[in-house]
Enzyme design. Structure first.
Site, mmCIF file in Angstrom:
data_model
loop_
_atom_site.group_PDB
_atom_site.id
_atom_site.type_symbol
_atom_site.label_atom_id
_atom_site.label_comp_id
_atom_site.label_asym_id
_atom_site.label_seq_id
_atom_site.Cartn_x
_atom_site.Cartn_y
_atom_site.Cartn_z
ATOM 1 N N SER A 268 32.475 41.575 32.369
ATOM 2 C CA SER A 268 31.835 41.297 31.087
ATOM 3 C C SER A 268 31.735 39.802 30.833
ATOM 4 O O SER A 268 30.933 39.385 30.007
ATOM 5 C CB SER A 268 32.560 41.988 29.933
ATOM 6 N N GLU B 204 23.700 46.615 30.959
ATOM 7 C CA GLU B 204 23.004 45.390 31.347
ATOM 8 C C GLU B 204 22.961 45.339 32.877
ATOM 9 O O GLU B 204 24.002 45.477 33.528
ATOM 10 C CB GLU B 204 23.746 44.159 30.822
ATOM 11 N N ASN C 23 26.889 40.209 24.750
ATOM 12 C CA ASN C 23 28.001 39.376 24.297
ATOM 13 C C ASN C 23 27.542 37.989 23.852
ATOM 14 O O ASN C 23 28.261 37.289 23.149
ATOM 15 C CB ASN C 23 29.082 39.256 25.382
ATOM 16 N N HIS D 229 26.728 46.045 33.813
ATOM 17 C CA HIS D 229 27.703 45.883 32.729
ATOM 18 C C HIS D 229 27.557 46.987 31.679
ATOM 19 O O HIS D 229 26.622 46.987 30.883
ATOM 20 C CB HIS D 229 27.517 44.499 32.079
HETATM 21 P P1 NAD Z 1 41.589 48.614 32.771
HETATM 22 O O1 NAD Z 1 42.749 47.696 32.747
HETATM 23 O O2 NAD Z 1 41.542 49.765 31.828
HETATM 24 O O3 NAD Z 1 41.401 49.184 34.263
HETATM 25 C C1 NAD Z 1 41.405 48.381 35.406
HETATM 26 C C2 NAD Z 1 41.888 49.224 36.580
HETATM 27 O O4 NAD Z 1 41.668 48.468 37.767
HETATM 28 C C3 NAD Z 1 43.382 49.546 36.527
HETATM 29 O O5 NAD Z 1 43.565 50.932 36.660
HETATM 30 C C4 NAD Z 1 43.960 48.764 37.701
HETATM 31 O O6 NAD Z 1 45.034 49.451 38.331
HETATM 32 C C5 NAD Z 1 42.769 48.662 38.628
HETATM 33 N N1 NAD Z 1 42.826 47.527 39.551
HETATM 34 C C6 NAD Z 1 43.191 46.259 39.291
HETATM 35 N N2 NAD Z 1 43.056 45.498 40.392
HETATM 36 C C7 NAD Z 1 42.550 46.304 41.369
HETATM 37 C C8 NAD Z 1 42.143 46.085 42.712
HETATM 38 N N3 NAD Z 1 42.234 44.891 43.271
HETATM 39 N N4 NAD Z 1 41.663 47.144 43.417
HETATM 40 C C9 NAD Z 1 41.561 48.358 42.871
HETATM 41 N N5 NAD Z 1 41.933 48.622 41.586
HETATM 42 C C10 NAD Z 1 42.411 47.604 40.843
HETATM 43 O O7 NAD Z 1 40.306 47.672 32.574
HETATM 44 P P2 NAD Z 1 38.885 48.073 31.967
HETATM 45 O O8 NAD Z 1 38.906 47.892 30.484
HETATM 46 O O9 NAD Z 1 38.439 49.369 32.527
HETATM 47 O O10 NAD Z 1 37.988 46.879 32.539
HETATM 48 C C11 NAD Z 1 37.598 46.839 33.886
HETATM 49 C C12 NAD Z 1 36.460 45.843 34.056
HETATM 50 O O11 NAD Z 1 35.382 46.185 33.187
HETATM 51 C C13 NAD Z 1 36.794 44.401 33.738
HETATM 52 O O12 NAD Z 1 36.055 43.567 34.585
HETATM 53 C C14 NAD Z 1 36.320 44.246 32.313
HETATM 54 O O13 NAD Z 1 36.024 42.920 31.967
HETATM 55 C C15 NAD Z 1 35.071 45.090 32.334
HETATM 56 N N6 NAD Z 1 34.631 45.622 31.039
HETATM 57 C C16 NAD Z 1 35.508 46.139 30.149
HETATM 58 C C17 NAD Z 1 35.055 46.660 28.949
HETATM 59 C C18 NAD Z 1 35.986 47.275 27.926
HETATM 60 O O14 NAD Z 1 35.563 47.455 26.775
HETATM 61 N N7 NAD Z 1 37.201 47.621 28.278
HETATM 62 C C19 NAD Z 1 33.676 46.664 28.670
HETATM 63 C C20 NAD Z 1 32.798 46.159 29.625
HETATM 64 C C21 NAD Z 1 33.281 45.641 30.808
#
Ligand code: NAD
Length: 504
Positions: A118, A151, A189, A139
């Site tokens: 993001s 996106e 964003n 995204h």
């Molecule tokens: P989260 O913490 O809920 O989940 C991340 C997962 O990735 C965890 O289960 C972790 O164990 C796993 N992980 C970490 N490193 C790893 C690796 N090297 N290989 C495999 N698995 C791995 O995070 P999230 O909220 O789902 O966010 C994930 C991505 O999405 C981020 O880049 C975040 O910026 C993006 N994002 C989040 C949101 C939101 O609202 N939460 C919205 C849009 C984008």
């Protein structure tokens, strides 16, 4: 085009992405470095689908097929036959770069690698790859199946056929795909920065309380949530990080300046719902509503004078004043006794009083952007007499519509906030981040605004929006409010904001 999709990271986003594409017919393999995270994600998705089955939104056959299409991958190498891999792991550049590099050694040469980042640059994530042309941003928003927008981010070297592929895939799954270049905050964003930063600025200037600002913006422009309610829901730590990230990436352009108020509240742990205290207090997850302060009854013993010649407004004001037993003067100048109601655009009450030579202690401003039927907004200047403001408040509330009284502010609350939203939307279109016919739909879907930035501009009147911005810029002497050329040109040429630059 994509039959087998790998999803890496089984957190909030990864599990949603897996569910979305399994539901629309693709085979999905879910991988996470924590094996238990995959099991939890699959159980979570199954549970959601079971609820849809119970509600009759899903047939037994579709339920069985969708569940069967979500598979667990126990190692990265199991993703070797995927034609698309979407990563949704931790938001760290180096970790994402390493992951994509590892994947390149596993998947076929044509497999598309997508990142759900993001805030990081897609181009920088791709820069570590041998074939950056097959890396794109994809995204999504949380919760993925319900937020029907994604996106599709074109990195500096992404090939167009991959962008087309992601757009088609998203559309097949029922999502609106908006293509954006790789710019800070992408589209959503970026566009969302006006709402929160302008609200924090008003708070920092003591214009009104968070509760007042939220009420005014819900009842006027019709936002579902005010900015401070939204900060509390999202978590101020998350919102502040986005504000800082966009500001830094645009090299401190004052349009995006974050607030010291947010920084301090984050340090104090006043994050919102998740800590039980933000701009509001929460008990058992429920917001504790503070009743609106009731005004003491006063005697209305003066006539009113209104600076506006707008017949519609004069009729409305005159009707409510007569319900209060007061009268509206017709003269070009106020009588010696009158309470002066003025209707500035982007100016504060003080500026208008001094420009027109009005009596400061008898002058109160009325926001012509506020909803007349739901909530009126009055604004005092530092010399306004408290007793006369109380008379104005009571008179304007005589038909039962609540009246909010705020401190002096160029553009009250609504004018400056809406003008900032419109201006940023215009700037985004000017920069080619999205097209004028996509921005409103994208913003409504992603941010839940009642109108997109361009439609807000048309609703309030683009010449008025431009006037608000010019006055804000003059009053503050700051480039934060400089009007976007997109807006200025269309006002000067009397064109709708959706008019593209080129007519080819
Ligand atoms: P989260 O913490 O809920 O989940 C991340 C997962 O990735 C965890 O289960 C972790 O164990 C796993 N992980 C970490 N490193 C790893 C690796 N090297 N290989 C495999 N698995 C791995 O995070 P999230 O909220 O789902 O966010 C994930 C991505 O999405 C981020 O880049 C975040 O910026 C993006 N994002 C989040 C949101 C939101 O609202 N939460 C919205 C849009 C984008």
């Amino acid at each position: 085009m994509f039959n087998r999709i790998g999803v890496i990271g089984a957190g909030a986003m990864g599990r949603g992405i897996a569910q979305l594409f399994a539901s629309s017919g693709a085979q999905v393999q879910l991988f996470d470095t924590r094996a238990e995270a995959i099991d939890e994600a699959l159980a979570f998705n199954r549970n959601l689908l079971e609820r849809n089955l119970a509600k009759g939104k899903l047939s037994q056959q579709d339920f069985d097929a969708t569940v069967a299409r979500m598979l667990k991958a126990t190692s990265l190498s199991e993703l070797k036959d995927c034609d698309l891999v979407i990563e949704a792991i931790v938001e760290l550049l180096e970790v994402k770069q390493n992951l994509l590099r590892d994947l390149e050694a596993i998947v076929s040469a044509d497999c598309l690698l997508a990142t759900n980042t993001s805030s990081l640059s897609v181009t920088r994530i791709a820069a570590g790859c041998q074939r950056p042309e097959r890396v794109a941003g994809f995204h999504f928003f949380n919760p993925v199946p319900l937020m029907k927008i994604v996106e599709v981010v074109r990195g500096s070297r992404t090939e167009e056929r991959y962008i087309d592929g992601l757009v088609k895939l998203a559309e097949q799954a029922g999502h609106f795909a908006v293509i954006t270049p790789d710019t800070p905050g992408f589209l959503v964003n970026h566009a969302g920065r006006a709402f929160g930063t302008e609200a924090l600025r008003m708070l920092s200037e003591g214009v009104a309380t968070p509760q007042q600002i939220d009420r005014i913006l819900r009842d006027g422009p019709g936002f579902r949530m005010g900015p401070f309610e939204l900060f509390d829901l999202t978590g101020l730590d998350v919102s502040h990080a986005v504000m800082e990230s966009v500001y830094e990436q645009f090299y401190h352009d004052p349009r995006y300046t974050p607030s010291f108020i947010a920084a301090q509240r984050v340090a104090a742990g006043l994050l919102g719902r998740k800590t039980g205290q933000g701009f509001y207090r929460y008990e058992d997850g429920q917001k504790i509503e503070q009743p609106e302060s009731a005004a003491a009854t006063v005697l209305i013993n003066r006539p009113f004078w209104l600076d506006s010649q707008d017949a519609g407004l004069r009729n409305q004001v005159s009707a409510v004043l007569s319900a209060a037993g007061a009268s509206l003067e017709n003269g070009a100048e106020p009588s010696a006794n009158a309470i002066c109601l003025v209707t500035p655009l982007g100016e504060d009450c003080t500026n208008l009083v001094s420009r027109l030579g009005l009596p400061a202690e008898r002058t109160v401003a009325l926001d012509c952007f506020a909803s007349w039927d739901k909530r009126r907004v009055l604004m005092r200047n530092p010399a306004s007499s408290a007793e006369l403001v109380a008379q104005a408040r009571q008179a304007l509330a005589a038909d039962g519509v609540p009246v909010e009284v705020i401190n002096d502010s160029p553009g009250f609350v609504i004018q400056r906030l809406i003008a900032s939203v419109v201006n940023l939307g215009c700037e985004i279109v000017q920069k080619g981040i999205t097209s004028p016919d996509s921005i409103d739909r994208a913003i409504q879907l992603a941010l839940g605004y009642p109108k997109g930035p361009l439609a807000f501009g048309e609703h309030y009147g683009t010449p008025r929006i431009l006037e608000v911005l010019n006055n804000l810029q003059a009053v503050y002497g700051e480039p934060r409010y400089r009007p976007s050329p997109w807006l200025r040109r269309r006002v000067q040429l009397n064109l709708p904001l959706t008019t593209p630059d080129s007519q080819e």
